[in-house]
Write an enzyme that holds these catalytic residues in place. Structure first.
Site, PDB file in Angstrom:
ATOM      1  N   PHE B 121       0.851  -1.187   0.000  1.00 11.65           N
ATOM      2  CA  PHE B 121       0.000   0.000   0.000  1.00 11.65           C
ATOM      3  C   PHE B 121       0.886   1.237   0.000  1.00 11.65           C
ATOM      4  O   PHE B 121       2.073   1.144   0.351  1.00 11.65           O
ATOM      5  CB  PHE B 121      -0.886   0.010   1.255  1.00 11.65           C
ATOM      6  N   GLN B 234      -7.823  14.333   4.750  1.00 17.29           N
ATOM      7  CA  GLN B 234      -7.341  13.460   3.687  1.00 17.29           C
ATOM      8  C   GLN B 234      -8.339  13.357   2.540  1.00 17.29           C
ATOM      9  O   GLN B 234      -9.457  12.897   2.721  1.00 17.29           O
ATOM     10  CB  GLN B 234      -7.063  12.057   4.230  1.00 17.29           C
ATOM     11  N   HIS B 236      -8.838  11.264  -0.483  1.00 17.06           N
ATOM     12  CA  HIS B 236      -8.371  10.011  -1.075  1.00 17.06           C
ATOM     13  C   HIS B 236      -8.264  10.237  -2.572  1.00 17.06           C
ATOM     14  O   HIS B 236      -9.167  10.800  -3.174  1.00 17.06           O
ATOM     15  CB  HIS B 236      -9.373   8.900  -0.754  1.00 17.06           C
ATOM     16  N   LEU B 250     -15.744   5.428  -2.757  1.00 19.42           N
ATOM     17  CA  LEU B 250     -14.339   5.012  -2.701  1.00 19.42           C
ATOM     18  C   LEU B 250     -13.963   3.926  -3.704  1.00 19.42           C
ATOM     19  O   LEU B 250     -14.691   2.968  -3.903  1.00 19.42           O
ATOM     20  CB  LEU B 250     -14.027   4.512  -1.286  1.00 19.42           C
ATOM     21  N   GLU B 253      -7.414   1.760  -2.631  1.00 18.48           N
ATOM     22  CA  GLU B 253      -5.998   1.874  -2.956  1.00 18.48           C
ATOM     23  C   GLU B 253      -5.436   0.498  -3.340  1.00 18.48           C
ATOM     24  O   GLU B 253      -4.405   0.391  -3.989  1.00 18.48           O
ATOM     25  CB  GLU B 253      -5.255   2.437  -1.724  1.00 18.48           C
ATOM     26  N   ARG B 310      -1.079   9.241  -0.060  1.00 18.59           N
ATOM     27  CA  ARG B 310      -2.350   9.704  -0.622  1.00 18.59           C
ATOM     28  C   ARG B 310      -2.357  11.200  -0.917  1.00 18.59           C
ATOM     29  O   ARG B 310      -2.942  11.643  -1.904  1.00 18.59           O
ATOM     30  CB  ARG B 310      -3.488   9.361   0.347  1.00 18.59           C
ATOM     31  N   HIS B 376     -12.101  11.826   2.467  1.00 18.35           N
ATOM     32  CA  HIS B 376     -12.131  10.456   2.953  1.00 18.35           C
ATOM     33  C   HIS B 376     -11.935  10.344   4.456  1.00 18.35           C
ATOM     34  O   HIS B 376     -12.526   9.477   5.105  1.00 18.35           O
ATOM     35  CB  HIS B 376     -11.031   9.684   2.235  1.00 18.35           C
ATOM     36  N   ARG B 411      -2.425  10.434   6.646  1.00 20.67           N
ATOM     37  CA  ARG B 411      -2.506   9.056   7.111  1.00 20.67           C
ATOM     38  C   ARG B 411      -2.136   8.083   6.001  1.00 20.67           C
ATOM     39  O   ARG B 411      -2.556   8.259   4.856  1.00 20.67           O
ATOM     40  CB  ARG B 411      -3.929   8.754   7.581  1.00 20.67           C
TER      41      ARG B 411
END
Lengths: 246, 599
Positions: B121, B234, B236, B250, B253, B310, B376, B411
């Site tokens: 990730f 954040q 995304h 969403l 990722e 991100r 997000h 994050r």
């Protein structure tokens, strides 16, 4: 932008009626979008349950033209050739208000299932399982608790056997535990007694409505029925048990 | 309306996502009485939507992984804004919390040798996310939910907390209402754990559901708790952009983790042009290297730039669209079909496959997805003690998205699910320990209760006035355009005025019908929280005149070392919201060295 007419159930368990709303419909809109548009523009007190709006939480179940559906995953364009679209609450559960039903029985059913009980660890850091060994249980664990299978099941929908039969969703849940390769609990008696597995006569209606495409009847219910039959109705095993008991 | 229902618990947990459930279990295990209040039905909280996985240095794929590497990745991803001690605790305890989920029935995908599999990730040095296809959150919430129902926990579903009470300097209880009936309910508790999630509903384009209205942060703020780092939001990088009704939903990722690539309308794999200095040494600089990595040779090749953090990827997509190289609906193309065969895609990304097929009519095994940034997650939130998760209000704890500190300015994907169980457990334990020492419950003054209820019912007394949904929509437009992914002084100042104007117009709203399951009224109540947190984000964003992590100022496009040493605190002074600055805690030398030089 096209105009569509929606007939939406407004009312409670005892009394209610369909009310007609005309809604502007844009490309790609789903049924839940139409309900929200009615809410923001015409009826702010129209009750609907929803959360993720992406088919992952199973909150927004209702019946569209009499068919149990997740309203967030049902596109309005699927009803292009039909006139009015009717949205009503799930029929198998008591109505709280408008499209919202009382699904608390389902939570009681879930709690009644004997909990997951793992065998001793294989190593200090846990268990060893192969991917092919976990896939059967993983199919069951895709359940999003939308309760559409409970809604369509005639044992619950037409015969209201909510006390006697836990319903397809919780047979799936039980199967999910029991197919976990490291589970050590015996749920056969639960299935026969409290679970009411015998009520299911495998008409497969549940499988057809599952938005997660879980093959409920073939992969969950039938294997569970085989376990119950093996335990309680296998003549040879019954004989063995009888002898042992003496 | 009078209160018909009173409940007393030693520990009351508000919120039943991953953090709330884990806190409830931890508290119940110590033998205290526990109540769990959830805004929706049990099992529907936002955790259910998490897709990609839960991060922990299990080292199942790469033995070199350990808590130190995970800690370093988290600190670097947070752009210097993290609370180092929270990041350390998180990295150290996450593996045990993940193994515990397996012991409670979670069935993660497996490696060849039968251990939990782990997926790469963004920002994580090694493949680190335990996962179940792309429905990891569902597996996690169901496991925790089923574990909790067999513990001694009283569960209150579709029950919304609206007002905290502090008596003699300690938290004493909370006022809530039942959604199905509209009736009020008073909970008294010796300690309260807030696990009520984030604030996404303040933006127009968001992956968050209706519940995400910042209730926990706003309630805590109103009784004196400090909010930390609220400017760090954040976005995304990959939300759906088409059709309009699903804009913001969403796209995990995990698509990029499994090898998906981002291209613009000219077919250019643009992420190679956006590699920041901080990550240059760890990132592939040619497509050939990135492809070799994706094909499996992770020892000799560096990670593709699609797996940058991100904040970087979201800003890159935004820049491409701004430059006129976006897709026809204003996004970028995300393509996995070119890199993986259809069976693999359906096995590893089943819900993405269905989501695009059913909502957009796109077959991701054959075509590219159109994606763009979506609000997000908020890194900011209630300031807590790293060891106990206690807020600055005694007896009030916070865990999960509602709390701040762990993630700093940005994050890393997968660190949220681990955050929930690590700090959920700590909060539950600490809350129970303190509750055990307290005899009896504090009395909540009747006049405070009456005034809270009178205020809550105000819109029913107003007839034919403004619709709460209209205010919600106005707020979402303001936050989307003026407090969004790219901010300016002017825009933020306008936003602040508009938010304060909306706060006044809230009082002129009306609700029709009755209290039972009335979304108009419920939205009006939620808007109070949403406006408080919107103001907090805007004020904090005004104070930070630089760009860092999830906070981008067009007028101050670079990071400024001056700002790298302090965090922004929001608190209530009289009736005013004010900001102050506080130094970022400095890690001990050995950890400082670890962050700078590597393991």
């Amino acid at each position: 932008m096209a105009k569509r007419i929606f007939e939406v159930y407004r009312g409670h368990e005892q009394s209610g009626q369909l009310e007609s709303y005309t809604v502007d419909v844009d490309e790609g809109m789903v049924i839940l979008d139409a309900i929200h548009r009615i809410q923001t523009e015409q009826a702010p007190d129209l009750a609907v349950r929803w959360n993720c709006k992406a088919g992952k939480c199973g909150s927004c179940s209702a019946e569209v033209n009499g068919q149990p559906k997740l309203t967030c995953m049902t596109r309005i364009s699927d009803y292009e050739n039909e006139g009015t679209i009717t949205i009503t609450p799930m029929k198998a559960f008591p109505v709280i208000k408008d499209l919202v039903t009382d699904v608390s029985q389902n939570y009681a059913n879930n709690k009644a299932i004997p909990r997951f009980k793992p065998r001793p660890k294989d190593a200090e850091d846990g268990w060893r399982m192969k991917q092919h060994e976990v896939e059967k249980a993983q199919e069951m664990r895709k359940c999003i608790e939308c309760f559409l299978c409970q809604d369509v099941c005639h044992v619950l929908r037409s015969h209201s056997k909510h006390e006697e039969f836990v319903g397809p969703a919780f047979l799936v849940r039980t199967a999910g535990y029991s197919m976990n390769p490291i589970d050590n609990e015996d749920r056969t008696e639960f299935l026969k007694e409290r679970g009411g597995l015998g009520y299911c006569n495998i008409t497969k209606c549940c499988t057809e409505v599952c938005p997660e495409h879980i093959t409920i009847t073939d992969n969950a219910i039938i294997p569970l029925k085989e376990r119950v039959v093996d335990r309680y109705y296998d003549p040879l095993k019954s004989l063995v048990r009888l002898i042992r008991r003496k | 309306m009078e209160i018909r229902e009173h409940h007393d618990h030693d520990v009351l947990v508000i919120g039943a996502g991953g953090a709330g459930l884990r806190a409830a279990v931890a508290a119940a295990e110590t033998g205290v009485s526990v109540g769990l209040v959830c805004k929706s039905l049990l099992g529907k909280a936002h955790t259910v939507m998490a897709e990609g996985g839960i991060a922990s240095a299990l080292g199942n794929l790469r033995a070199e992984d350990n808590w130190r590497v995970h800690f370093r990745d988290t600190m670097r991803g947070g752009k210097g804004m993290n609370d180092w001690r929270m990041a350390q605790i998180h990295a150290q305890e996450a593996p045990d919390r993940v193994r515990e989920l397996e012991a409670w029935g979670a069935l993660f995908d497996r490696t060849e040798d039968g251990r939990m599999n782990q997926r790469p990730f963004g920002g994580h040095t090694y493949a680190r996310l335990a996962h179940v296809g792309d429905r990891t959150g569902l597996e996690m919430i169901r496991t925790l939910q089923d574990h909790t129902v067999h513990e001694d926990v009283d569960i209150f579903m579709e029950c919304t907390a609206i007002r905290l009470f502090v008596v003699d300097g300690r938290v004493a209880g909370v006022l809530a209402y039942w959604r199905p009936t509209g009736e009020f309910i008073l909970f008294r508790a010796k300690s309260i754990v807030l696990a009520s999630g984030g604030i996404g509903k303040a933006w127009r384009v968001t992956s968050n559901s209706w519940e995400y209205t910042g209730d926990g942060m706003a309630m805590a703020y109103s009784v004196g708790a400090e909010l930390l780092g609220m400017e760090f939001v954040q976005f995304h990088p990959t939300g759906m952009v088409w059709p309009p009704s699903v804009r913001g939903t969403l796209v995990t990722e995990g698509v990029r983790g499994e090898g998906g690539v981002l291209t613009n309308s000219e077919g250019d794999r643009f992420m190679f042009r956006y590699i920041p200095e901080l990550y240059r040494a760890d990132t592939a600089d040619t497509e050939a290297e990135a492809d070799r990595w994706a094909a499996g040779d992770r020892i000799n090749n560096r990670r593709p730039p699609e797996l940058l953090t991100r904040d970087v990827v979201a800003k890159a997509i935004e820049s491409e669209v701004e430059a006129g190289r976006g897709s026809s609906h204003g996004g970028a193309f995300l393509n996995i079909a070119e890199k993986r065969d259809p069976d693999y895609i359906r096995a590893k990304l089943p819900s993405m496959y269905h989501q695009f097929k059913e909502l957009a009519g796109v077959d991701i095994t054959k075509e590219a997805m159109e994606v763009g940034p979506t609000m997000h997650y908020v890194m900011g939130g209630i300031k807590v003690d790293p060891e106990t998760a206690e807020s600055t209000v005694p007896g009030l704890y916070a865990a999960g998205e509602v709390a701040a500190g762990l993630h700093g300015g940005n994050r890393l994907g997968g660190n949220s699910l681990s955050d929930l169980v690590v700090f959920g457990r700590r909060a539950g334990e600490a809350a129970a320990t303190v509750a055990k020492r307290q005899q009896g419950w504090r009395e909540i003054p009747t006049e405070e209760l009456t005034s809270a209820i009178t205020k809550a019912l105000a819109p029913f007394r107003n007839k034919d006035r403004q619709n709460p949904f209209a205010i919600q929509e106005e707020l979402q437009q303001v936050m989307q355009h003026k407090v969004g992914i790219a901010r300016t002084q002017e825009g933020l100042e306008e936003a602040l005025q508009e938010i304060r104007a909306l706060q006044s117009s809230l009082e002129t709203c009306s609700a029709n019908g009755e209290g039972a399951y009335n979304p108009g009224w419920n939205t009006w109540l939620d808007l109070h929280s949403l406006l408080v947190v919107s103001e907090a984000v805007t004020l904090s964003a005004l104070d930070r005149r630089e760009s860092r992590g999830g906070h981008t100022r067009i007028d101050f496009p670079d990071s400024d070392p001056e700002y790298g040493n302090h965090t922004t605190i929001v608190s209530k002074t009289g009736k005013q919201m004010t900001t102050t600055r506080e130094p970022v805690p400095t890690p001990p030398d050995d950890l400082e060295k670890l962050i700078e030089e590597g393991v």
